[in-house]
Scaffold this motif. Structure first.
Motif: not given
Length: 69
Positions: A25-36, A38-41, A46-55
């Protein structure tokens, strides 16, 4: 049905591992906060940790058989 199985597996694993959930969640917030927005595919690169979690969710709980019976 595969999508439902994947989502349920993701929720189960996140509920069992709150530290992993918080780090993702911290990684998503850090990436998305910049663009203001919702996240997109396309944000996954830009989110290697989340990508690893999903894998890892897909590795631990595959939605299709991996071998012949």
């Amino acid at each position: 049905m595969q999508t439902v199985s994947s989502v349920l597996s993701f929720f189960l694993i996140m509920a069992q591992h709150p530290a992993i959930q918080q780090k993702a969640q911290d990684e998503v917030d850090a990436v998305i906060r910049k663009q203001g927005r919702p996240p997109k595919c396309c944000d996954r690169q830009c989110m290697p940790y989340l990508d690893a979690v999903l894998k890892e969710v897909h590795r631990c709980n595959p939605v299709a058989p991996l071998g012949e019976a």
